[in-house]
Design an enzyme around this catalytic site. Structure first.
Site, short mmCIF file in Angstrom:
data_model
loop_
_atom_site.label_atom_id
_atom_site.label_comp_id
_atom_site.label_asym_id
_atom_site.label_seq_id
_atom_site.Cartn_x
_atom_site.Cartn_y
_atom_site.Cartn_z
CB CYS A 1 -0.94 0.02 1.20
SG CYS A 1 -2.01 -1.41 1.30
CG HIS B 1 -3.25 3.39 1.98
ND1 HIS B 1 -3.84 3.01 0.79
CD2 HIS B 1 -3.32 2.33 2.81
CE1 HIS B 1 -4.23 1.76 0.91
NE2 HIS B 1 -3.94 1.31 2.11
CG ASN C 1 -7.24 -0.68 1.27
OD1 ASN C 1 -6.45 -0.53 0.35
ND2 ASN C 1 -6.84 -0.92 2.51
#
EC number: 2.3.1.180
Lengths: 81, 337
Positions: free
Chosen positions: B122, B262, B293
């Site tokens: 990520c 993020h 996500n």
């Protein structure tokens, strides 16, 4: 050394900031999950803020044992020695 | 000793264009709750996610990357042939070699641009932006295309209560190139391998395949995550990293316009904002509510939504912070193109 009531009051302020619970409702016999609607993620936030405020360490494994406000206050008192 | 010649790049680097690709399938919470015995209310309360985007079979890692990249190049006013390097941050390109970046560079029509993938989960996109800025300043490339892309649904166990409602698919891209003024601040990055197990692929591919004596599971090694420790680390440690990125760029939090973390979980975003004491004028990216996500793709996708909805304007100062499996993290202040 902070008194038990001082610790409870400071903790109540943290719970209010993190979860929007009225600080007056944060009484010793209240359960974080069942009475105050503080879920496990909010509890992580409360614990981190409490660590900073009281200068103690509360490991992840210990958090699940802190069911009531009284449990948390007692843990903080012990950890402060 | 023979003297080796050296090159230098431009004095500064900046983001010149931004592109995004959102997969066509919109999946509301109602469509994922049965497999995890959950509810719309629980998912929203736990993550802020209302719906997510999942890719169709045609929306491959390469296809989504090319679409996002074409938009970024067009907005930058550049042709593919002007791109010298293609960096792709991803953990869900399931052909281990060659890097998907080479196929993307070719399909876009670059002139044999350098191309490789970045494995920083990520945090990958912010790693890519940092590398690209350094390449432009050092003279190893003039224009670098940085792509974050994922098809996390391929490696998500849709019956896992901890992850099934979170992960999604998509792609975002930025073109980084030379500029007269610094448009990308110093990166603050690092890793904490002691927490290697908190978010990871469940098992090694060799354990999936097994041996003659010891047969493997034969099951896709899905992502597994320990939610609460990740929440603790991300919400508090990453707020500190974000502040360090501001400090290193010499930007006061009062002068910040956008906070683009993020898009891991709305609860992490809210906790970070509280922990950092972000002033109310700072607009916060909340793309996760509609997108889920998307790991490496989440930051460019989130910035793109802010752009589309009028929350981000060219010239705004944005703080990017990305974090995930590793645990790996990277943050920098950038100027919105």
């Amino acid at each position: 050394m902070a008194t038990t009531e001082e610790i409870r009051a400071d903790l109540a302020e943290i719970v209010n900031e993190v979860a929007g619970v009225d600080a007056d409702d944060v009484e010793m016999d209240k359960s974080f999950v069942d009475d105050l609607d503080v879920d496990s993620l909010s509890m992580v936030e409360v614990v981190v803020a409490a660590e900073e405020k009281f200068g103690v360490t509360i490991p992840d494994d210990e958090v699940k044992n802190l069911k009531t406000v009284g449990d948390a206050v007692a843990y903080i008192e012990r950890a402060q020695g | 000793m023979t003297r080796i010649g050296a090159v230098t790049g431009g004095p500064h680097a900046a983001i010149l264009g931004l592109g995004a690709y959102r997969p066509s399938r919109i999946v509301p919470n109602a469509d994922v709750i049965e497999a995890i015995n959950s509810s719309d209310e629980w998912i929203q309360q736990r993550s802020g996610i209302k719906q997510r985007r999942w890719a169709t079979p045609e929306e491959t890692v390469q296809m989504m990357s090319v679409a996002a990249s074409r938009q970024a190049l067009e907005r930058a006013g550049l042709e593919a042939a002007q791109v010298d390097c293609v960096l792709v941050a991803t953990v869900s390109h399931l052909l281990q070699t060659p890097a998907v970046a080479t196929a993307i560079a070719h399909e876009l029509g670059t002139d044999q641009a350098a191309a490789f993938d970045i494995s920083a989960a990520c945090a990958g996109f912010c790693h890519g932006v940092a590398l690209a800025a350094d390449m432009v300043r050092a003279g190893s490339a003039r224009h670098v295309l940085v792509i974050g892309v994922e098809r996390l649904t391929d490696i998500t166990d849709l019956a896992d209560r901890g992850t099934a409602f979170i992960f999604a698919d998509g792609a975002g891209a930025m073109v980084v190139g030379p500029s007269d003024e610094p448009g990308i601040g110093p990166v603050v990055w690092g890793s904490d391998g002691e927490q290697f197990d908190l978010i990871r692929q469940r098992e090694d591919w060799r354990d999936v395949v097994g041996t003659e004596d010891s047969p493997g599971s034969g099951v896709m090694p899905h992502l597994v995550m320990q939610g609460n420790p990740v929440f603790r680390w991300a919400s508090f440690q990453m707020a500190k990293v974000a502040q360090q990125a501001l400090d290193r760029a010499g930007v006061s939090i009062d002068d910040l316009d956008l906070f683009v973390p993020h898009q891991a979980n709305m609860r992490i975003i809210d906790a970070m904002a509280r922990s950092m004491k972000l002033p109310p004028h700072v607009r916060i990216a909340r793309d996760i509510a509609e997108q889920g996500n998307t790991s490496a793709a989440s930051i460019p996708l989130a910035l793109d939504r802010m752009y589309a909805e009028g929350d981000a304007r060219s010239g705004d100062t944005a703080l990017l912070v990305a974090f995930g499996a590793g645990l790996a993290y990277a943050a920098q202040v950038v100027t919105v193109p």
